[in-house]
Design a protein around this motif. Structure first.
Motif, mmCIF file in Angstrom:
data_model
loop_
_atom_site.group_PDB
_atom_site.id
_atom_site.type_symbol
_atom_site.label_atom_id
_atom_site.label_comp_id
_atom_site.label_asym_id
_atom_site.label_seq_id
_atom_site.Cartn_x
_atom_site.Cartn_y
_atom_site.Cartn_z
ATOM 1 N N GLU A 29 -32.546 19.841 18.333
ATOM 2 C CA GLU A 29 -33.010 20.884 19.161
ATOM 3 C C GLU A 29 -32.811 21.482 20.058
ATOM 4 O O GLU A 29 -33.863 22.903 19.465
ATOM 5 C CB GLU A 29 -34.809 19.712 19.351
ATOM 6 C CG GLU A 29 -35.292 20.252 19.831
ATOM 7 C CD GLU A 29 -36.794 20.330 17.417
ATOM 8 O OE1 GLU A 29 -36.600 21.443 17.662
ATOM 9 O OE2 GLU A 29 -36.114 19.524 16.636
ATOM 10 N N TYR A 30 -32.641 21.996 21.555
ATOM 11 C CA TYR A 30 -32.111 23.070 22.014
ATOM 12 C C TYR A 30 -30.918 22.999 22.272
ATOM 13 O O TYR A 30 -30.309 22.363 23.316
ATOM 14 C CB TYR A 30 -32.950 21.963 23.733
ATOM 15 C CG TYR A 30 -34.731 21.355 23.005
ATOM 16 C CD1 TYR A 30 -35.442 22.574 22.471
ATOM 17 C CD2 TYR A 30 -35.224 20.478 23.349
ATOM 18 C CE1 TYR A 30 -36.542 22.739 22.270
ATOM 19 C CE2 TYR A 30 -36.100 19.827 23.233
ATOM 20 C CZ TYR A 30 -37.325 20.883 22.349
ATOM 21 O OH TYR A 30 -38.524 20.862 22.621
ATOM 22 N N SER A 31 -30.281 24.019 21.569
ATOM 23 C CA SER A 31 -28.988 24.364 21.996
ATOM 24 C C SER A 31 -28.767 24.619 23.155
ATOM 25 O O SER A 31 -28.848 26.558 22.666
ATOM 26 C CB SER A 31 -29.088 25.016 20.778
ATOM 27 O OG SER A 31 -27.186 25.286 20.261
ATOM 28 N N THR A 43 -23.257 18.300 26.290
ATOM 29 C CA THR A 43 -22.499 18.829 25.757
ATOM 30 C C THR A 43 -23.118 19.059 24.801
ATOM 31 O O THR A 43 -22.589 18.422 23.213
ATOM 32 C CB THR A 43 -21.216 17.731 26.240
ATOM 33 O OG1 THR A 43 -20.832 17.384 27.330
ATOM 34 C CG2 THR A 43 -19.499 19.096 25.403
ATOM 35 N N GLY A 44 -23.430 20.448 23.834
ATOM 36 C CA GLY A 44 -23.389 20.913 22.966
ATOM 37 C C GLY A 44 -24.624 20.191 22.295
ATOM 38 O O GLY A 44 -25.614 19.820 22.932
ATOM 39 N N THR A 45 -24.039 18.870 20.805
ATOM 40 C CA THR A 45 -25.947 18.610 20.322
ATOM 41 C C THR A 45 -25.396 17.146 21.379
ATOM 42 O O THR A 45 -26.662 15.923 20.537
ATOM 43 C CB THR A 45 -25.398 18.619 19.016
ATOM 44 O OG1 THR A 45 -24.220 18.436 18.517
ATOM 45 C CG2 THR A 45 -25.289 19.997 18.356
ATOM 46 N N LEU A 46 -24.687 16.803 22.131
ATOM 47 C CA LEU A 46 -24.306 15.231 22.942
ATOM 48 C C LEU A 46 -25.129 15.836 23.917
ATOM 49 O O LEU A 46 -24.594 15.739 24.553
ATOM 50 C CB LEU A 46 -23.191 14.866 22.206
ATOM 51 C CG LEU A 46 -22.335 13.216 23.508
ATOM 52 C CD1 LEU A 46 -23.238 12.521 21.714
ATOM 53 C CD2 LEU A 46 -21.197 13.128 23.538
ATOM 54 N N ILE A 47 -26.082 13.931 23.416
ATOM 55 C CA ILE A 47 -26.671 13.909 24.899
ATOM 56 C C ILE A 47 -26.488 12.275 25.381
ATOM 57 O O ILE A 47 -26.380 11.580 24.151
ATOM 58 C CB ILE A 47 -28.448 13.504 24.505
ATOM 59 C CG1 ILE A 47 -29.029 15.328 23.889
ATOM 60 C CG2 ILE A 47 -28.746 13.445 26.158
ATOM 61 C CD1 ILE A 47 -29.400 15.626 22.469
#
Length: 125
Positions: A82-84, A62-66
């Motif tokens: 890194e991959y947005s 979700t967005g930048t949260l993995i």
């Protein structure tokens, strides 16, 4: 020996996020990324993997949260940009011996957030 891997934001074989369950000299899980062909761990720890047992893995981006989940419990999380919002979901396996890994119920939900979810079995049936 083996690895079951969920992939998110796959651009090519050298650029993506992953969450895996590993059986290499000990059981562990790892949340990471591959950038220009180089793997980098974002979060991980040891765990216990029981032969002949079903597992549910989930990778949520979700967005930048993995986030990585095993059997509904969040075990790993990281923030990374890194991959947005680009790339595709996927699965990967590494099973060099007689271990059997089967997938069922592979699901991808939504565009934002993008969840990758798989149920699988490790062992012999």
């Amino acid at each position: 020996v083996g690895a079951t891997i969920l992939i998110a934001r796959y651009i090519d074989s050298s650029n993506y996020y992953y969450f895996n369950l590993l059986r290499f000299g000990g059981d562990s899980f790892e949340l990471g990324k591959v950038v220009a062909g180089e793997a980098a761990t974002l979060s991980g720890d040891v765990t216990t993997i029981t032969q002949n047992q079903d597992y549910t893995l989930k990778l949520v981006v979700t967005g930048t949260l993995i986030e990585g989940y095993i059997n509904g419990v969040r075990v790993a999380s990281a923030v990374d940009s890194e991959y947005s919002g680009t790339g595709s979901p996927g699965l990967s396996l590494y099973c060099p011996d007689t271990n059997l890994v089967t997938f069922n119920n592979f699901q991808v939900f939504g565009i934002v957030p993008r969840n990758v979810h798989a149920n699988f079995f490790i062992g012999e049936r």
